[in-house]
Scaffold this motif. Structure first.
Motif, PDB file in Angstrom:
ATOM      1  N   GLU A 313       0.825  -1.214   0.000  1.00  9.31           N
ATOM      2  CA  GLU A 313       0.000   0.000   0.000  1.00  9.31           C
ATOM      3  C   GLU A 313       0.860   1.265   0.000  1.00  9.31           C
ATOM      4  O   GLU A 313       0.428   2.309  -0.420  1.00  9.31           O
ATOM      5  N   ARG A 314       2.081   1.130   0.501  1.00 10.76           N
ATOM      6  CA  ARG A 314       2.993   2.272   0.528  1.00 10.76           C
ATOM      7  C   ARG A 314       3.986   2.240  -0.632  1.00 10.76           C
ATOM      8  O   ARG A 314       4.925   3.022  -0.682  1.00 10.76           O
ATOM      9  N   GLY A 315       3.783   1.290  -1.508  1.00 16.89           N
ATOM     10  CA  GLY A 315       4.647   1.201  -2.688  1.00 16.89           C
ATOM     11  C   GLY A 315       6.059   0.764  -2.375  1.00 16.89           C
ATOM     12  O   GLY A 315       6.988   1.020  -3.145  1.00 16.89           O
ATOM     13  N   GLU A 316       6.238   0.088  -1.255  1.00 18.57           N
ATOM     14  CA  GLU A 316       7.593  -0.349  -0.894  1.00 18.57           C
ATOM     15  C   GLU A 316       7.793  -1.810  -1.279  1.00 18.57           C
ATOM     16  O   GLU A 316       6.856  -2.603  -1.213  1.00 18.57           O
ATOM     17  N   PRO A 317       8.988  -2.169  -1.707  1.00 23.63           N
ATOM     18  CA  PRO A 317       9.223  -3.558  -2.132  1.00 23.63           C
ATOM     19  C   PRO A 317       9.181  -4.525  -0.943  1.00 23.63           C
ATOM     20  O   PRO A 317       9.477  -4.141   0.198  1.00 23.63           O
ATOM     21  N   LEU A 318       8.848  -5.772  -1.247  1.00 21.93           N
ATOM     22  CA  LEU A 318       8.721  -6.785  -0.189  1.00 21.93           C
ATOM     23  C   LEU A 318      10.086  -7.408   0.123  1.00 21.93           C
ATOM     24  O   LEU A 318      10.287  -8.608  -0.050  1.00 21.93           O
ATOM     25  N   THR A 319      11.007  -6.606   0.593  1.00 23.77           N
ATOM     26  CA  THR A 319      12.321  -7.156   0.954  1.00 23.77           C
ATOM     27  C   THR A 319      12.261  -7.663   2.400  1.00 23.77           C
ATOM     28  O   THR A 319      11.401  -7.223   3.175  1.00 23.77           O
ATOM     29  N   PRO A 320      13.172  -8.562   2.768  1.00 24.71           N
ATOM     30  CA  PRO A 320      13.164  -9.045   4.162  1.00 24.71           C
ATOM     31  C   PRO A 320      13.270  -7.900   5.178  1.00 24.71           C
ATOM     32  O   PRO A 320      12.566  -7.898   6.185  1.00 24.71           O
ATOM     33  N   GLY A 321      14.113  -6.925   4.886  1.00 27.09           N
ATOM     34  CA  GLY A 321      14.284  -5.795   5.806  1.00 27.09           C
ATOM     35  C   GLY A 321      12.986  -5.024   5.978  1.00 27.09           C
ATOM     36  O   GLY A 321      12.591  -4.667   7.106  1.00 27.09           O
ATOM     37  N   ASN A 322      12.310  -4.757   4.865  1.00 24.30           N
ATOM     38  CA  ASN A 322      11.031  -4.035   4.930  1.00 24.30           C
ATOM     39  C   ASN A 322       9.962  -4.847   5.656  1.00 24.30           C
ATOM     40  O   ASN A 322       9.125  -4.291   6.374  1.00 24.30           O
TER      41      ASN A 322
END
Lengths: 368, 277
Positions: A313-322
């Motif tokens: 929803e925030r346009g952020e990639p699904l990385t482990p850190g995120n």
């Protein structure tokens, strides 16, 4: 018409399109903890079936055979396959090794059933869990004092880290609150000789608390009945809510006490509809009523999806850190209560109620 | 509850004697220090369960193949008896133990299983002796006493005992060494199957439980030399009583401690005896 299409295009949640999440699950699917592992896995699978539109979710499952080296190897394998989050595990001797792998590779790990205090007190910002030893201990201590007012208590616990930690701390709490713990005994899970342990406390206590798992509790109760031993009330912390316990013990199950976070007829107040939907979906997929522990797996799955959605929803990639950052921010309501985490990864809330089996059915006696 | 505990201890002790005899036959009789003893023993209950549950055999019919499951290892051990000696047999069987473990994991998974004995047991003057432990005691005692009588009364038994004491002498007297080794190898393997089946009556088992059997068997087998079976009977019972009573009086952790102390004590005693001789 063109304006209408333009508005529709604007309303589409674009970030939700194209997200791909790989979830790695390490579970004891065989071995002495397989009953618990299968329940957790099934609950997780039901939760991940409800993946929101636009999010692709792949579940990679590995069996640790109920052995810590197996858990470590399985987690390493899953990380090598590029999972963005790890989950699964029952008892801290299996959860601990996976937590170490998660820290080393900086991949978040959401354990559905872990209790040992040390795991969320250390320096592992990638570790989260659904259950809480502190909350369980608090419920046990208060529940025991209010329900039983015991004078003399015996506590038996298997040699797993979480059970050892909880049993010794419960003994201290009870001792400081007027109840005398006359026996604090460790035993090997699936041991062949539990009877001598029970003989030691016969007639000496008015409450026996067992931290053993389902099979240990069944064998303990059978030995108590076979020898006609009087140990006051029997409270099993884990596995007493399982349907198979009543099937195994029949009428002998009546009067026994247990604790649980969720049962189909005892959901967290206000979540009855979701609880029923979960039971339906579970039955449809696996053909059986869910084991109570399955809700821990379901809660973990729902929380993972909520974190992924939060990022998309925030346009952020699904990385482990995120994903780790998102887990700290999400709040999810599940049929076993609300799930959210503090900075150490410990849940802010963990529901545990005490029930007594009556007519083969667990009836709520303490907590809500 | 002292009476009940003592009965459990006695049953366990007699079972340990049987383990000791089975291990000793293979060790001194056939010359194989069989570290895969426990794993070989566990194959028996798995075969029993397979025939009972998958094959639909009645329990008494499934018992036979399970008891005789030890014969599965005859070709392998026979090659070992002919080609390997002493430490080499220990290393070989250690490897075999790992292979068997993995083999059983693949075939039967690592799930724990139990052979349920529905019989509640007998009451002796108000003291309950549970069914599984009565069976454990009865079968173990019958086998050990039978072998004790065989080795003292029959000519064949005396010859086998003499073989364990002095092989050169019995060869001069005309006893076939190959026959004697075969006797101990086959006898040891049958007893291994019986031990595995009895173990599963009172202890949940999976492929990794074999080591417990091997250590207990080795501890008891250390207590004798020269074909004397009485020390095995007495030693097994003492070990069973020590282990169970430690658990009863001092707690479960002392049960494990008693087992470890018994092993150390047996090794020390054996070393001392070897030095004296």
């Amino acid at each position: 018409m063109r304006w209408f299409i333009f508005c529709l295009v604007l309303l589409v949640p674009w970030p939700l399109l194209g997200g791909e999440l790989k979830v790695g699950e390490v579970e004891p699917l065989t071995g002495f903890l397989s009953r618990q592992g299968v329940a957790l896995h099934r609950g997780l699978a039901v939760a991940l079936d409800r993946t929101p539109r636009g999010l692709g979710c792949t579940l990679l499952v590995r069996d640790d055979s109920s052995h810590p080296p197996g858990a470590r190897a399985a987690a390493e394998d899953l990380v090598a396959r590029g999972v963005q989050i790890l989950t699964g595990g029952y008892v801290d001797s299996l959860v601990g090794p996976v937590a170490q792998v998660a820290l080393r590779h900086r991949v978040p790990y959401l354990a559905p059933a872990s209790l040992m205090t040390g795991l969320t007190k250390g320096e592992n910002p990638f570790f989260f869990r659904i259950s809480s030893g502190e909350a369980l201990l608090d419920a046990l201590h208060r529940g025991i004092m209010e329900l039983f007012h015991p004078q003399r208590v015996a506590i038996f616990y298997p040699s797993t880290p979480g059970a050892t930690d909880l049993a010794t701390r419960l003994a201290k709490l009870l001792n400081t609150n007027g109840a005398r713990v006359v026996a604090l005994e460790r035993f090997e899970p699936s041991s062949g000789l539990l009877a001598p342990l029970l003989f030691r406390v016969k007639g000496k206590v008015d409450l026996l608390v067992s931290f053993g798992f389902f099979a240990d509790n069944v064998r303990m109760v059978k030995a108590l009945r076979r020898y006609g031993l009087k140990v006051g009330e029997f409270l099993g912390v884990f596995g007493m809510e399982e349907r198979e316990l009543v099937e195994e013990l029949g009428k002998e199950a009546d009067g026994l006490w247990g604790t649980t976070s969720w049962l189909p007829h005892l959901p967290y107040p206000g979540t009855e509809d979701e609880s029923n939907r979960f039971v339906e979906a579970f039955r449809k997929r696996f053909g059986v009523t869910p084991q109570p522990l399955a809700m821990h797996g379901y809660a973990a799955g729902k929380t993972i999806l909520a974190a992924a959605r939060f990022l998309l929803e925030r346009g952020e990639p699904l990385t482990p850190g995120n994903m780790a950052k998102a887990l700290r921010k999400v709040k999810v309501l599940t049929p076993m209560g609300p799930v959210s985490f503090d900075e150490g990864g410990e849940p802010r809330f963990y529901r545990r109620v005490i029930f007594q089996i009556e007519g083969g059915v667990p009836r709520l006696r303490w907590g809500e | 509850m002292l009476g009940e505990t003592l009965l459990v201890a006695l049953s366990l002790g007699t079972f340990y004697s049987l383990l000791g005899v089975a291990f000793y036959f293979s060790w001194e009789g056939a010359g194989v220090v069989n570290i895969a003893f426990g794993e070989m023993g566990l194959v028996a209950p798995y075969i029993y369960l397979l025939l009972l549950r998958k094959g639909g055999w009645p329990w008494y019919a499934a018992m036979g193949p399970a008891f005789l499951s030890g014969f599965l290892w005859v070709p392998l051990l026979w090659v070992m008896v002919k080609r390997l000696r002493g430490l080499a047999t220990l290393i070989f069987t250690l490897g075999l133990a790992f292979v068997l473990q993995r083999f059983m994991v693949v075939l039967f998974t690592v799930d724990y299983r139990v052979l349920e004995v529905k019989w509640n047991g007998v009451k002796l003057g108000g003291i309950l002796w549970p069914g599984p432990f009565v069976v454990l005691f009865g079968v173990s005692l019958m086998v050990v006493l039978g072998l004790l009588l065989f080795s003292r009364v029959t000519m064949k038994g005396l010859a086998m005992r003499a073989f364990l004491q002095d092989r050169t002498l019995v060869a001069i007297l005309g006893v076939s060494l190959v026959e004697a080794k075969t006797f101990f190898l086959l006898g040891g393997l049958v007893l291994t199957g019986v031990s595995g089946l009895l173990f599963s009556l009172f202890h949940p088992f999976n492929p990794f439980e074999g080591l417990k059997l091997t250590i207990s068997a080795f501890t008891v087998a250390l207590l004798t030399r020269g074909g004397r079976l009485t020390p095995l009977l007495v030693g097994g019972v003492i070990l069973g009583i020590a282990e169970t009573m430690a658990g009863f009086w001092a707690g479960y952790q002392w049960q494990e401690g008693a087992r470890a102390l018994a092993l150390l004590g047996a090794v020390a005693w054996r070393s001392w005896r070897d030095v004296l001789e």
